[in-house]
Scaffold this motif. Structure first.
Motif, PDB file in Angstrom:
ATOM      1  N   UNK A   1      55.785  31.199  54.428  1.00 38.77           N
ATOM      2  CA  UNK A   1      55.113  32.371  54.996  1.00 38.77           C
ATOM      3  C   UNK A   1      56.059  33.571  55.017  1.00 38.77           C
ATOM      4  N   UNK A   2      57.274  33.349  55.428  1.00 39.49           N
ATOM      5  CA  UNK A   2      58.266  34.416  55.477  1.00 39.49           C
ATOM      6  C   UNK A   2      58.534  34.968  54.075  1.00 39.49           C
ATOM      7  N   UNK A   3      58.668  34.090  53.098  1.00 39.15           N
ATOM      8  CA  UNK A   3      58.884  34.532  51.715  1.00 39.15           C
ATOM      9  C   UNK A   3      57.699  35.357  51.223  1.00 39.15           C
ATOM     10  N   UNK A   4      56.489  34.962  51.561  1.00 44.58           N
ATOM     11  CA  UNK A   4      55.298  35.704  51.141  1.00 44.58           C
ATOM     12  C   UNK A   4      55.271  37.080  51.792  1.00 44.58           C
ATOM     13  N   UNK A   5      55.604  37.156  53.070  1.00 48.05           N
ATOM     14  CA  UNK A   5      55.635  38.440  53.771  1.00 48.05           C
ATOM     15  C   UNK A   5      56.709  39.342  53.179  1.00 48.05           C
ATOM     16  N   UNK A   6      57.883  38.782  52.912  1.00 48.05           N
ATOM     17  CA  UNK A   6      58.958  39.570  52.307  1.00 48.05           C
ATOM     18  C   UNK A   6      58.538  40.099  50.945  1.00 48.05           C
ATOM     19  N   UNK A   7      57.840  39.285  50.179  1.00 45.85           N
ATOM     20  CA  UNK A   7      57.369  39.709  48.870  1.00 45.85           C
ATOM     21  C   UNK A   7      56.331  40.826  48.992  1.00 45.85           C
ATOM     22  N   UNK A   8      55.415  40.696  49.951  1.00 45.17           N
ATOM     23  CA  UNK A   8      54.391  41.722  50.145  1.00 45.17           C
ATOM     24  C   UNK A   8      54.990  43.071  50.550  1.00 45.17           C
ATOM     25  N   UNK A   9      55.962  43.028  51.436  1.00 43.53           N
ATOM     26  CA  UNK A   9      56.569  44.255  51.940  1.00 43.53           C
ATOM     27  C   UNK A   9      57.839  44.629  51.184  1.00 43.53           C
ATOM     28  N   UNK A  10      58.203  43.821  50.231  1.00 36.76           N
ATOM     29  CA  UNK A  10      59.404  44.016  49.421  1.00 36.76           C
ATOM     30  C   UNK A  10      60.623  44.305  50.305  1.00 36.76           C
ATOM     31  N   UNK A  11      60.784  43.450  51.322  1.00 37.70           N
ATOM     32  CA  UNK A  11      61.905  43.587  52.239  1.00 37.70           C
ATOM     33  C   UNK A  11      63.205  43.322  51.504  1.00 37.70           C
ATOM     34  N   UNK A  12      63.211  42.337  50.648  1.00 38.15           N
ATOM     35  CA  UNK A  12      64.391  41.993  49.856  1.00 38.15           C
ATOM     36  C   UNK A  12      64.054  42.163  48.380  1.00 38.15           C
ATOM     37  N   UNK A  13      64.265  43.346  47.821  1.00 40.46           N
ATOM     38  CA  UNK A  13      63.883  43.559  46.417  1.00 40.46           C
ATOM     39  C   UNK A  13      64.675  42.721  45.437  1.00 40.46           C
TER      40      UNK A  13
END
Length: 71
Positions: free
Chosen positions: A59-71
């Motif tokens: 879930x965290x990886x999906x959220x990071x991908x959606x918000x591009x927290x870690x490009x």
């Protein structure tokens, strides 16, 4: 428990009647069965916890991908 069981079953090691030996063997069986039950429960709980952590990580990886927290 294995050492105790071996001692009980080995001829000449302990002076016990057959009834006492059977009682001791039954007690060891019950204690071992209790430990096995606890171990199975513990393993189930640990597996569930690992599964929950994996889901949260996904879930965290999906959220990071959606918000591009870690490009």
């Amino acid at each position: 428990h294995l050492d105790e069981l071996t001692l009980i079953l080995t001829a000449g090691e302990l002076r016990m009647s057959d009834a006492e030996r059977i009682t001791a063997i039954d007690r060891i069986f019950t204690e071992t069965a209790d430990k096995l039950t606890f171990l199975r429960h513990f393993n189930r709980q640990a597996s569930l916890l690992a599964l929950e952590r994996a889901r949260e990580r996904n879930d965290l990886n999906a959220i990071e991908h959606l918000y591009q927290v870690n490009p």
